[in-house]
Design an enzyme around this catalytic site. Structure first.
Site, PDB file in Angstrom:
ATOM      1  N   ARG A  62      41.446  42.611  50.604  1.00  0.00           N
ATOM      2  CA  ARG A  62      40.895  41.235  51.041  1.00  0.00           C
ATOM      3  C   ARG A  62      40.497  41.305  52.284  1.00  0.00           C
ATOM      4  NH1 ARG A  62      45.283  37.316  48.874  1.00  0.00           N
ATOM      5  NH2 ARG A  62      46.558  39.059  49.156  1.00  0.00           N
ATOM      6  N   TYR A 103      59.738  43.711  38.022  1.00  0.00           N
ATOM      7  CA  TYR A 103      58.686  42.530  37.903  1.00  0.00           C
ATOM      8  C   TYR A 103      58.860  42.052  36.439  1.00  0.00           C
ATOM      9  CZ  TYR A 103      55.706  43.413  42.068  1.00  0.00           C
ATOM     10  OH  TYR A 103      55.032  43.249  43.303  1.00  0.00           O
ATOM     11  N   ARG A 162      34.795  40.149  44.607  1.00  0.00           N
ATOM     12  CA  ARG A 162      36.012  39.476  43.855  1.00  0.00           C
ATOM     13  C   ARG A 162      35.859  38.016  43.459  1.00  0.00           C
ATOM     14  NH1 ARG A 162      38.942  38.932  41.622  1.00  0.00           N
ATOM     15  NH2 ARG A 162      41.137  38.588  42.455  1.00  0.00           N
TER      16      ARG A 162
END
Length: 367
Positions: A41, A164, A50
């Site tokens: 980013r 996760y 994106r």
């Protein structure tokens, strides 16, 4: 485009193999450099590409992954590309739902809570059926790179993915996932084994698709101490290297260099040096000389500039890079950051980092 997408053969000839040579321990004229999260980013063109797309929809689009992978290479003379994807595509392949929540990050709609939840996971995963979109992205990108630099494929390591899947997202303590290791050691090993088996097939598939090196991310190693790491992370890290290599041989695929990056695992560097990887990646919390002393001369090191150093003025970045190169030595070494690039970084400072590595390493090699 299918001929490009579906035929991994006939790839363009590689023009810059510095990264691969350093990974294999061969001599290089300059120290190769790439950055974790170099497709990210911090690049305005990345944000633009994106903007309209859901994150995991982007991951599932070979064309978009290819474009995002190539963007940093149009700006900087990096020595390697890393395919744009995410480590959580593996839990998705096991049947778990993961969504990207703005401001929060990846979130599992139904994390694993009880041992019985393991039964909900796919016990046999056909990686081509579930993760074929990553293979297509790799093949397309390998052609589109036109041999400019090698392409790195990657996966998360079993413990990091397990954490996760149980936490349901990021966590500062990993208390839920670690409680499994203490309360349900057998079930934890069942889950880690299942993950390792999928990862092995996934990495071999990436090489078949055109990946020229592989990195295994044990991003959550820092939450484990030496004992838990020894029991629940290291055996699988070792096994993945061994199994991937023997399968590549069996399938007559290229034996590509493999990198292990276990963040904050300085307590395990000696073990990682003997885990079967050509390269050990380092975070910024370890002194280069200490890492070299523990890892020895037969493994290439990768890292480890503090990513936040890129907030410094460009001249300062140059000084820090020079010091880093002097500490590591310019051979058997791949320059990188000790973690990924952050979204608010100035692309020009990333360029200064890459340029400094090339300039200073060439200078040191000459003298």
């Amino acid at each position: 485009t299918c001929s490009l997408l579906c035929s991994p053969k006939g790839f363009p000839r590689l023009k810059n193999d510095t990264f691969l040579r350093a990974a294999r321990g061969e001599e290089t004229e300059h120290t190769p450099v790439w950055c974790m999260r170099q497709a990210g980013r911090y690049l305005p063109e990345f944000r633009e590409t994106r903007a309209s797309q859901d994150f995991f929809a982007t991951c599932r689009s070979p064309k978009l992954c290819c474009e995002l992978t190539l963007q940093p290479l149009r700006r900087f003379p990096l020595d390697a590309a890393i395919i744009f994807s995410d480590i959580l595509v593996v839990p998705q392949a096991l049947g778990m739902e993961v969504v990207m929540v703005p401001g929060k990050g990846p979130t599992f709609t139904e994390p694993l809570k009880e041992v019985e939840d393991l039964l909900k996971l796919r016990q046999k995963v056909d990686v081509t059926a579930e993760l074929g979109y990553v293979f297509q992205a790799i093949t397309l990108t390998r052609h589109s790179l036109e041999g400019k630099v090698p392409l790195i494929g990657f996966s998360g390591a079993p413990w990091t993915l397990m954490s996760y899947m149980i936490e349901g997202g990021g966590s500062t303590t990993m208390a839920k996932a670690k409680s499994w290791l203490y309360r349900h050691p057998e079930a934890s090993h069942r889950l880690l084994r299942l993950l390792a088996d999928v990862i092995i097939d996934y990495l071999v598939g990436q090489v078949a698709a055109g990946a020229q090196a592989l990195q295994l991310f044990e991003s959550h190693a820092g939450h484990l101490g030496p004992e838990l790491f020894q029991d629940f992370a290291l055996p699988y890290i070792r096994d993945i290297a061994q199994a991937v290599k023997s399968k590549l041989k069996e399938e007559a695929l290229p034996l590509v260099p493999m990198i292990i990056f276990a963040k904050d695992a300085h307590y395990a560097l000696r073990d990682l040096a003997h885990a079967g990887y050509e390269v050990v990646g380092l975070d910024w919390t370890i002194r280069p000389q200490e890492a070299r002393a523990q890892i020895g001369k037969d493994v290439t090191l990768q890292g480890n500039l503090d990513p936040c150093a890129l907030y410094a003025p460009k001249e300062k970045i140059g000084e820090l890079v020079k010091k880093m190169l002097e500490s590591f030595g310019t051979q058997r070494y791949i320059a990188n950051l000790g973690h990924g690039l952050y979204p608010d970084m100035n692309p020009e400072h990333v360029g200064a980092f890459v340029e400094a590595v090339h300039t200073h390493s060439r200078h040191i090699n000459k003298h």
